[in-house]
Motif scaffolding. Structure first.
Motif, PDB file in Angstrom:
ATOM      1  N   HIS A 142       6.496  27.205 -13.174  1.00 42.14           N
ATOM      2  CA  HIS A 142       6.652  28.098 -12.065  1.00 42.14           C
ATOM      3  C   HIS A 142       7.726  28.361 -11.125  1.00 42.14           C
ATOM      4  CE1 HIS A 142       2.007  28.792 -12.390  1.00 42.14           C
ATOM      5  NE2 HIS A 142       2.635  27.922 -13.589  1.00 42.14           N
ATOM      6  N   GLN A 153       3.258  37.299 -13.221  1.00 46.53           N
ATOM      7  CA  GLN A 153       2.041  36.198 -13.008  1.00 46.53           C
ATOM      8  C   GLN A 153       2.338  35.892 -14.792  1.00 46.53           C
ATOM      9  OE1 GLN A 153      -0.344  38.398 -11.870  1.00 46.53           O
ATOM     10  NE2 GLN A 153       0.713  38.984 -11.083  1.00 46.53           N
ATOM     11  N   SER A 156      -3.413  30.580 -15.550  1.00 43.66           N
ATOM     12  CA  SER A 156      -3.592  30.415 -15.179  1.00 43.66           C
ATOM     13  C   SER A 156      -4.303  28.449 -15.322  1.00 43.66           C
ATOM     14  CB  SER A 156      -5.705  30.443 -14.930  1.00 43.66           C
ATOM     15  OG  SER A 156      -6.292  29.741 -16.798  1.00 43.66           O
ATOM     16  N   LEU A 157      -4.028  27.797 -14.569  1.00 48.51           N
ATOM     17  CA  LEU A 157      -3.724  26.373 -15.228  1.00 48.51           C
ATOM     18  C   LEU A 157      -4.494  26.335 -16.732  1.00 48.51           C
ATOM     19  CD1 LEU A 157      -2.285  23.319 -13.943  1.00 48.51           C
ATOM     20  CD2 LEU A 157      -4.384  23.119 -12.976  1.00 48.51           C
ATOM     21  N   GLU A 158      -5.717  26.151 -16.469  1.00 49.73           N
ATOM     22  CA  GLU A 158      -6.370  25.915 -17.522  1.00 49.73           C
ATOM     23  C   GLU A 158      -5.807  26.405 -19.217  1.00 49.73           C
ATOM     24  OE1 GLU A 158      -7.544  26.929 -14.239  1.00 49.73           O
ATOM     25  OE2 GLU A 158      -8.565  25.067 -13.835  1.00 49.73           O
ATOM     26  N   GLU A 159      -5.414  27.541 -19.141  1.00 46.87           N
ATOM     27  CA  GLU A 159      -5.122  28.134 -20.280  1.00 46.87           C
ATOM     28  C   GLU A 159      -3.549  27.283 -20.706  1.00 46.87           C
ATOM     29  OE1 GLU A 159      -4.237  32.908 -20.574  1.00 46.87           O
ATOM     30  OE2 GLU A 159      -5.079  32.450 -18.607  1.00 46.87           O
TER      31      GLU A 159
END
Ligand code: A3P
Length: 300
Positions: A142, A153, A156-159
């Motif tokens: 990041h 972009q 997400s963290l979960e992905e």
């Protein structure tokens, strides 16, 4: 197959590992051309498991008769560790500084060229608890990508987490790599020394001695009495290295695109708690336990 990395850039499945295009090119050149020598020492790690620390320690231990650590021109004072111990798969061919030759890689053992497997060169392997490895990787990609392109972009963290658990991470599946070197370290202990980040944190002096013995650079009793090992450990500590001017640099890159400073974040055990939930951590633990089942290895 092609997937997106945690950084949202393409990664490809090639010979069983996930790798990006630039590393793929350097890896193929390395596999086809590299000729190992008996005296080479090769550092293998999972990304974000303490490679920078291991490079510093091994460099300092093996060069201690050439450069004393009190020397203000010690190469580690003026150069980031990644500028002294090159990665095989990032730039090929590569420069190396001094003898014995030191190299690093994130590649699985099965992908290394034959000459590494058949000659007497040695491999030091380092891995880290997958929870902290994931979290360290997340922060690293990041920071790196946002600096290059602030509007980038990310998944997400979960992905990202689900993908890591699927084994789709750079040089992954991470458990494949860990298991290959773990098995080898049991079968051929003279060839592979298996280390864990947490053990380095727990007793760096004992681990330095272990590394030195393994590399045939054992510390003499005089050196031990003089506190040489302790001095090396302090010299390579997070506090010391991360505060050197060369390692605070945001404009100097020892690895393409990566600011030297990005290799130093917190250097602690258990920082996963500040990013992922307990249920995510437990899911990862279960997965790791299942993958390592029967191997005798534990990673927490
Ligand atoms: P954190 O992000 O958890 O702080 P790599 O070198 O394989 O890229 O791994 C980077 C991780 O090792 C980062 O972890 C970084 O802070 C930590 N690290 C770097 N140098 C270190 C040192 N000398 N001692 C302990 N940890 C260090």
């Amino acid at each position: 197959p092609i997937r997106k990395s945690m950084m949202n850039t393409p990664i490809y499945l090639y010979n069983g590992i996930w790798i990006d295009e630039s590393c793929l090119k350097a890896m193929i050149a390395f596999q086809q051309n590299f000729q190992a020598q008996d005296t080479d020492i090769i550092l293998v790690t999972t990304p974000k498991s303490g490679t920078t620390w291991l490079k510093s320690l091994v460099f300092t231990i093996t060069r201690r008769f050439q450069y004393t650590i009190s020397d203000e021109n010690h190469p580690l004072v003026t150069t980031n560790p990644h500028g002294l111990v090159p990665f095989f798969e990032i730039v090929y061919p590569h420069n190396h500084v001094g003898t014995p030759r030191l190299f690093a890689t994130h590649l699985q053992y099965t992908l290394l060229p034959e000459s590494i497997k058949t000659c007497k060169c040695k491999i030091i392997y380092l891995c880290r608890n997958p929870r902290d490895t994931f979290v360290s990787t997340w922060h690293f990609v990041h920071k790196m990508k946002s600096k290059l392109d602030p509007s980038w972009q990310f998944p997400s963290l979960e992905e990202s987490f689900d993908q890591f658990c699927e084994g789709v991470s750079k040089f992954g599946p991470f458990w494949e790599q860990i298991l290959q070197y773990w098995k080898l370290s049991n079968e051929r202990p003279e060839k592979v020394l298996f280390l864990k980040y947490e053990e380095l944190k727990d007793d760096i002096i004992a681990q330095c001695k272990k590394m030195a013995d393994f590399m045939n650079f054992s510390f003499s009793s005089e050196e031990e009495n003089e506190g040489v090992i302790k001095d090396i450990a302090e010299f390579c500590s997070f506090e010391h290295l991360s505060n050197l001017e060369v390692n605070k640099q945001t404009e100097q890159h020892s690895v393409p695109w990566v600011d030297n400073g990005l290799f130093f974040r917190k250097g602690e055990i258990g920082d996963w708690k500040n990013l992922i939930t307990l249920s995510m951590a437990e899911k990862l633990d279960q997965l790791v336990e299942q993958k390592l089942q029967g191997s005798g290895l534990k990673l927490n």
